[in-house]
Design a protein around this motif. Structure first.
Motif, short mmCIF file in Angstrom:
data_model
loop_
_atom_site.label_atom_id
_atom_site.label_comp_id
_atom_site.label_asym_id
_atom_site.label_seq_id
_atom_site.Cartn_x
_atom_site.Cartn_y
_atom_site.Cartn_z
N HIS A 1 35.16 -21.49 22.47
CA HIS A 1 34.27 -23.02 21.79
C HIS A 1 34.88 -24.00 21.81
O HIS A 1 36.28 -24.28 21.89
N GLY A 2 34.32 -24.99 22.50
CA GLY A 2 34.82 -26.41 22.38
C GLY A 2 36.19 -26.65 23.16
O GLY A 2 36.00 -26.18 24.40
N ALA A 3 37.28 -27.43 22.87
CA ALA A 3 37.77 -27.57 23.05
C ALA A 3 39.05 -25.86 24.00
O ALA A 3 39.78 -26.51 24.79
N ASN B 1 37.90 -24.28 30.35
CA ASN B 1 37.81 -25.16 31.63
C ASN B 1 39.04 -26.06 30.98
O ASN B 1 37.88 -27.45 31.63
N PHE B 2 38.73 -26.41 29.65
CA PHE B 2 39.38 -27.53 28.86
C PHE B 2 40.93 -26.83 28.46
O PHE B 2 40.68 -27.82 28.01
N ASN C 1 32.62 -20.46 34.30
CA ASN C 1 33.28 -21.72 33.92
C ASN C 1 32.92 -21.62 32.38
O ASN C 1 32.80 -21.04 31.90
N LEU C 2 31.52 -22.62 31.83
CA LEU C 2 30.63 -22.48 30.79
C LEU C 2 29.84 -22.14 31.30
O LEU C 2 28.67 -22.40 30.08
N ASN C 3 28.81 -21.26 32.11
CA ASN C 3 28.24 -20.45 31.52
C ASN C 3 28.00 -19.50 31.35
O ASN C 3 28.95 -18.53 32.02
N ILE C 4 26.97 -18.66 30.69
CA ILE C 4 27.26 -17.40 30.42
C ILE C 4 26.56 -16.55 31.47
O ILE C 4 25.14 -17.05 31.61
N VAL C 5 27.24 -15.58 32.14
CA VAL C 5 26.53 -15.06 33.46
C VAL C 5 25.68 -13.65 33.38
O VAL C 5 25.51 -13.19 34.24
N PRO D 1 38.77 -29.84 11.31
CA PRO D 1 37.12 -29.24 11.97
C PRO D 1 37.34 -28.51 13.88
O PRO D 1 37.07 -27.99 14.32
N SER D 2 37.40 -29.85 14.37
CA SER D 2 38.50 -29.52 15.98
C SER D 2 38.95 -28.18 16.54
O SER D 2 38.78 -27.78 17.48
N VAL D 3 39.55 -27.62 15.56
CA VAL D 3 40.33 -25.86 15.87
C VAL D 3 40.33 -25.23 14.80
O VAL D 3 40.76 -24.05 14.91
N THR D 4 38.72 -25.57 14.44
CA THR D 4 38.81 -24.29 13.37
C THR D 4 37.25 -23.32 15.02
O THR D 4 36.27 -23.79 15.38
N PRO D 5 37.59 -21.49 14.71
CA PRO D 5 36.21 -21.04 15.82
C PRO D 5 35.42 -21.38 15.12
O PRO D 5 35.37 -20.87 13.89
N CYS D 6 34.52 -20.69 15.89
CA CYS D 6 33.02 -20.49 15.58
C CYS D 6 32.79 -19.40 14.48
O CYS D 6 33.16 -18.69 15.00
N CYS D 7 32.41 -19.40 13.92
CA CYS D 7 31.91 -18.29 13.52
C CYS D 7 30.56 -17.92 12.57
O CYS D 7 30.11 -18.42 11.38
#
Length: 392
Positions: A10-12, A16-17, A73-77, A374-380
């Motif tokens: 997620h995000g940062a 790749n980031f 990279n950023l794509n789910i293959v 919130p920028s360092v909170t993993p998505c759930c």
């Protein structure tokens, strides 16, 4: 980068980031998503529910919310990822990367985070042993083959100026029984008498001591074993030094330059190493064990879940249990409190711990508040196919 990435997608957090130009792999451990093939794990994870079928009942440590994604990279293959073909995909992508980098004449760093030997153990059909050696041995052979393909590609393209460093990150996961591997002589017998396992999630040698191999023909001596005390924390500092780069002077780094040990010019590595709580006992991240040369001092002990499901009690020691690892690899008998050896070592251990705690207290470089930002909170979010959420 190729392979497992424990920071998530997620995000940062995505590779790749985080400084990598290329990424191919899964964004967390491969037991953190269900697959269409049940039974890899032990105890088994149910397969993903299909359509409107409600989720099946599972163990708390078995994730069934989302299928595990494979990223390029950023794509789910691929999702769910086919674990049986993942090792060969990693080998192909790694060798292609090495070939391309070598052909371009540019320096390169390739980090390969293998899913081996973690459960679920899944291997390709051609790597399975017809003699019935078991899933763990078959997985070990597959890992050996994958690493061998990477080494062969390096040997054929950039052998003289490419450094390979292979290491594990923890000991066996005892609760997985025959799928966990072996601790060898590092049995943590003091803890086994108290209950639970002294392997992964503990600071006993069976949990923290891992194999490491270094390969660089012409620079690193062949067929040599070193007794120097090192840590995976030292990889970063060592690689930066070998690349003739420099680290920011305003930051303090935990790693040390291990190049003198690798090149066979020294048998002296670290004098002191600290073991933080790994999940079995104590506060998260607390420094609970101190390694001082051949001595190891435990301020907190506890056993992780064993194969039979038992867990050792957390015990705090105002005066630490101290073991001499030269004489007692199994960590079975701590030094007598009143012995001259213990009285000599104890103040050195106490000073080493006090020094590092003071260093941590005055290191104000990191300012991220992981409870509020919130920028360092993993998505759930169960509605997002690439996220995972743990339901209780």
């Amino acid at each position: 980068m190729i392979g497992k990435w424990h920071l998530g997608h997620h995000g940062a957090y995505h590779p790749n980031f985080r400084g990598f130009d290329y990424y191919f792999g899964i964004p967390y451990s491969h037991d953190m998503g269900c697959t269409d093939t049940p039974g890899y794990n032990h105890p088994p994870c149910p397969a993903c529910p299909r359509g409107d079928t409600p989720p099946r009942k599972s163990e708390k440590d078995c994730y069934t919310d989302v299928a595990l994604p494979l990223f390029e990279n950023l794509n789910i293959v691929e999702q769910p990822v086919n674990l049986s073909s993942l090792a060969q995909k990693y080998a192909e992508k790694a060798t292609q990367f090495i070939q391309h980098a070598s052909s371009s004449g540019r320096p390169f760093l390739l980090y390969v985070g293998l899913a081996h030997m973690h459960v679920p153990l899944s291997v390709t059909q051609h790597s399975e042993d017809p003699g019935g050696q078991g899933s763990y041995s078959a997985g070990l052979q597959e890992m050996d083959s994958l690493v061998g393909q990477i080494k062969d590609k390096v040997d054929s393209t950039a052998k003289e100026n490419t450094f390979l460093w292979f290491t594990g990150d923890n000991g066996p996961w005892a609760q997985k029984c025959e799928l966990a591997g072996s601790m060898g002589p590092f049995t943590g017998s003091w803890q086994t008498r108290q209950g639970g396992s002294p392997a992964k999630q503990t600071t006993w040698e069976g949990g923290h001591r891992v194999p490491a191999l270094a390969y660089w023909p012409g620079r690193i001596p062949a067929n040599v074993t070193s007794t120097a005390l090192l840590s995976v924390l030292d990889i970063f500092t060592t690689v930066v030094t070998l690349a003739q780069a420099s680290l920011p002077p305003s930051r303090r780094f935990d790693g040390v330059d291990a190049s003198e040990v690798l090149f066979g010019r020294s048998q002296t590595g670290r004098r002191v190493l600290f073991h933080p709580n790994s999940g079995a006992a104590g506060e998260p991240g607390a420094l609970q064990t101190v390694r001082l040369e051949r001595y190891k001092a435990f301020y907190i002990t506890g056993g992780a879940k064993a194969c039979d499901g038992t867990v050792g009690p957390e015990q705090r020691h105002e005066l630490p249990l101290i073991f001499n690892l030269d004489r007692d690899t199994a960590e079975g008998l701590p030094l007598e409190r009143g012995s001259a050896e213990c009285q000599t070592v104890l103040p050195q251990v106490q000073k080493a711990l006090a020094d590092v705690l003071q260093d941590i207290a005055f290191d104000n470089i990191s300012r991220a508040d992981y409870t509020q930002d919130p920028s360092v909170t993993p998505c759930c979010d169960p509605s997002q196919t690439a996220c995972r959420c743990r339901t209780v």
